[in-house]
Design a protein around this motif. Structure first.
Motif, PDB file in Angstrom:
ATOM      1  N   MET A 180       0.841  -1.187   0.000  1.00 24.21           N
ATOM      2  CA  MET A 180       0.000   0.000   0.000  1.00 24.21           C
ATOM      3  C   MET A 180       0.883   1.245   0.000  1.00 24.21           C
ATOM      4  SD  MET A 180      -2.895   1.165   2.797  1.00 24.21           S
ATOM      5  CE  MET A 180      -3.581  -0.483   2.828  1.00 24.21           C
ATOM      6  N   GLN A 181       0.606   2.153  -0.909  1.00 25.41           N
ATOM      7  CA  GLN A 181       1.377   3.387  -1.033  1.00 25.41           C
ATOM      8  C   GLN A 181       0.496   4.575  -0.656  1.00 25.41           C
ATOM      9  OE1 GLN A 181       4.717   4.052  -2.095  1.00 25.41           O
ATOM     10  NE2 GLN A 181       4.182   6.105  -1.415  1.00 25.41           N
ATOM     11  N   ILE A 182       0.906   5.316   0.377  1.00 26.70           N
ATOM     12  CA  ILE A 182       0.182   6.516   0.799  1.00 26.70           C
ATOM     13  C   ILE A 182       1.073   7.720   0.558  1.00 26.70           C
ATOM     14  CG2 ILE A 182      -0.841   7.752   2.745  1.00 26.70           C
ATOM     15  CD1 ILE A 182      -1.551   5.053   3.976  1.00 26.70           C
ATOM     16  N   ARG A 183       0.557   8.699  -0.172  1.00 29.78           N
ATOM     17  CA  ARG A 183       1.278   9.949  -0.399  1.00 29.78           C
ATOM     18  C   ARG A 183       0.744  11.001   0.564  1.00 29.78           C
ATOM     19  NH1 ARG A 183       3.966  12.944  -4.426  1.00 29.78           N
ATOM     20  NH2 ARG A 183       4.873  10.942  -5.023  1.00 29.78           N
ATOM     21  N   LEU A 184       1.634  11.533   1.349  1.00 26.05           N
ATOM     22  CA  LEU A 184       1.296  12.553   2.337  1.00 26.05           C
ATOM     23  C   LEU A 184       1.769  13.910   1.805  1.00 26.05           C
ATOM     24  CD1 LEU A 184       1.771  12.061   6.121  1.00 26.05           C
ATOM     25  CD2 LEU A 184       2.387  14.219   5.074  1.00 26.05           C
ATOM     26  N   ILE A 185       0.863  14.880   1.765  1.00 24.81           N
ATOM     27  CA  ILE A 185       1.187  16.192   1.220  1.00 24.81           C
ATOM     28  C   ILE A 185       1.091  17.244   2.319  1.00 24.81           C
ATOM     29  CG2 ILE A 185       0.534  17.974  -0.451  1.00 24.81           C
ATOM     30  CD1 ILE A 185      -0.717  15.637  -2.108  1.00 24.81           C
ATOM     31  N   ASN A 186       2.223  17.877   2.610  1.00 20.66           N
ATOM     32  CA  ASN A 186       2.231  19.027   3.494  1.00 20.66           C
ATOM     33  C   ASN A 186       1.949  20.260   2.643  1.00 20.66           C
ATOM     34  OD1 ASN A 186       2.746  21.093   5.313  1.00 20.66           O
ATOM     35  ND2 ASN A 186       4.968  20.858   5.215  1.00 20.66           N
ATOM     36  N   PRO A 187       0.831  20.952   2.839  1.00 22.04           N
ATOM     37  CA  PRO A 187       0.488  22.066   1.951  1.00 22.04           C
ATOM     38  C   PRO A 187       1.374  23.291   2.092  1.00 22.04           C
ATOM     39  CG  PRO A 187      -1.487  21.145   2.951  1.00 22.04           C
ATOM     40  CD  PRO A 187      -0.303  20.576   3.692  1.00 22.04           C
ATOM     41  N   ASN A 188       2.152  23.413   3.169  1.00 22.06           N
ATOM     42  CA  ASN A 188       3.074  24.544   3.241  1.00 22.06           C
ATOM     43  C   ASN A 188       4.436  24.129   2.670  1.00 22.06           C
ATOM     44  OD1 ASN A 188       4.968  23.695   5.342  1.00 22.06           O
ATOM     45  ND2 ASN A 188       3.366  24.108   6.851  1.00 22.06           N
ATOM     46  N   THR A 189       5.347  25.076   2.564  1.00 18.31           N
ATOM     47  CA  THR A 189       6.611  24.812   1.875  1.00 18.31           C
ATOM     48  C   THR A 189       7.792  24.592   2.830  1.00 18.31           C
ATOM     49  OG1 THR A 189       7.075  27.180   1.685  1.00 18.31           O
ATOM     50  CG2 THR A 189       5.870  26.144  -0.133  1.00 18.31           C
ATOM     51  N   THR A 190       7.521  24.383   4.112  1.00 11.97           N
ATOM     52  CA  THR A 190       8.590  24.180   5.093  1.00 11.97           C
ATOM     53  C   THR A 190       9.005  22.712   5.103  1.00 11.97           C
ATOM     54  OG1 THR A 190       7.806  26.020   6.443  1.00 11.97           O
ATOM     55  CG2 THR A 190       9.221  24.410   7.521  1.00 11.97           C
ATOM     56  N   ALA A 191      10.171  22.440   4.509  1.00 11.89           N
ATOM     57  CA  ALA A 191      10.607  21.056   4.316  1.00 11.89           C
ATOM     58  C   ALA A 191      10.832  20.325   5.636  1.00 11.89           C
ATOM     59  CB  ALA A 191      11.882  21.029   3.476  1.00 11.89           C
ATOM     60  N   SER A 192      11.293  21.034   6.679  1.00 11.45           N
ATOM     61  CA  SER A 192      11.523  20.372   7.962  1.00 11.45           C
ATOM     62  C   SER A 192      10.221  19.861   8.559  1.00 11.45           C
ATOM     63  CB  SER A 192      12.214  21.325   8.940  1.00 11.45           C
ATOM     64  OG  SER A 192      11.415  22.476   9.177  1.00 11.45           O
ATOM     65  N   MET A 193       9.131  20.599   8.346  1.00 10.98           N
ATOM     66  CA  MET A 193       7.831  20.138   8.834  1.00 10.98           C
ATOM     67  C   MET A 193       7.357  18.940   8.025  1.00 10.98           C
ATOM     68  SD  MET A 193       4.353  22.349   9.534  1.00 10.98           S
ATOM     69  CE  MET A 193       5.262  23.427  10.656  1.00 10.98           C
ATOM     70  N   THR A 194       7.599  18.960   6.725  1.00 13.00           N
ATOM     71  CA  THR A 194       7.243  17.819   5.883  1.00 13.00           C
ATOM     72  C   THR A 194       7.941  16.558   6.381  1.00 13.00           C
ATOM     73  OG1 THR A 194       7.008  19.295   3.980  1.00 13.00           O
ATOM     74  CG2 THR A 194       7.208  16.935   3.523  1.00 13.00           C
TER      75      THR A 194
END
Length: 255
Positions: free
Chosen positions: A1-15
């Protein structure tokens, strides 16, 4: 199973932090990948931020679909920006962390409170409670009065403020659980729960488990009615590249 998680802001450390939190709760065999838009706000703390970030969310899903897609997508911002539009782009389940957290909290308590970041974002959570039908379950939306990026830059101080507000919710609201109202709090659940003594529901973890359940059930986003693929049409200006491409992108990956 592949889940793609999208952080809508651009802060890579939070991603990265959100991705690690998701992997900690994922079942064996579930693969988690995370990304964030290249353009947009570094944090999401207003209606304006949400509107801009929604475009980035949709672009992340569109690109993922062109590359073969994922079994499920998670929008890892508590405002659930672009959620319904994202569901138009794919048959795979798309889950917003606020909606996931509300459902999970309602399974384990009759009433819950939300502890979020800034007061100005409380109304966004209240709008979602109304839209999703959880107004009767939520006692109060509270703010710890911390900017989102303080979770990255001053995590110790941010954690203290969140715990203090959670304790006030426990003592004043008469609730059985607390929902954390920011994707940037994804790594704090266990610490807060130990200090507060109530079940703490965090949306990224809840969304991962709900995504796994939906994929396991074979449930897909309906393409009848308003969540059908977007109507193919011409776009102008900087969005001209989207012309006549929406349904075709979905068709290429069999979604």
């Amino acid at each position: 199973m592949q889940i793609r998680l999208i952080n809508p802001n651009t802060t890579a450390s939070m991603t990265h932090k959100i991705e690690q939190a998701a992997r900690r709760v994922a079942a064996a065999g579930t693969r988690i990948s995370a990304s964030n838009p290249r353009s947009g706000p570094v944090s999401i703390e207003s209606h304006f931020d949400e509107a801009i970030s929604a475009v980035g969310v949709l672009e992340e899903i569109r690109q993922a679909q062109q590359q073969g897609g994922a079994d499920a997508y998670i929008i890892a911002c508590f405002g659930d920006p672009g959620l319904l539009a994202a569901r138009e782009l794919t048959r795979s389940p798309v889950i917003g962390i606020a909606e996931a957290a509300f459902h999970a909290a309602s399974f384990i308590s009759t009433r819950f409170s939300i502890v979020t970041t800034l007061t100005r974002t409380c109304v966004i959570a209240e709008h979602l409670l109304q839209m999703y039908g959880f107004q009767g379950h939520c006692k109060r939306v509270r703010a710890a009065e911390i900017p989102v990026l303080e979770l990255e830059e001053q995590p110790g101080l941010a954690l203290e403020a969140i715990i203090a507000e959670c304790k006030r919710a426990r003592d004043e609201d008469g609730v059985g659980a607390i929902v954390l109202g920011c994707g940037g709090m994804a790594d704090l659940t266990e610490q807060i729960s130990r200090e507060v003594g109530l079940p703490i529901v965090e949306g990224v973890a809840a969304a991962v488990k709900l995504a796994e359940a939906l994929v396991g059930l074979g449930a897909q986003t309906s393409k009848h009615g308003d969540l059908a693929f977007p109507v193919s049409k011409a776009f102008t200006g900087e969005f001209a590249y989207l012309s006549h491409a929406q349904h075709e992108a979905g068709a290429r990956v069999g979604v």
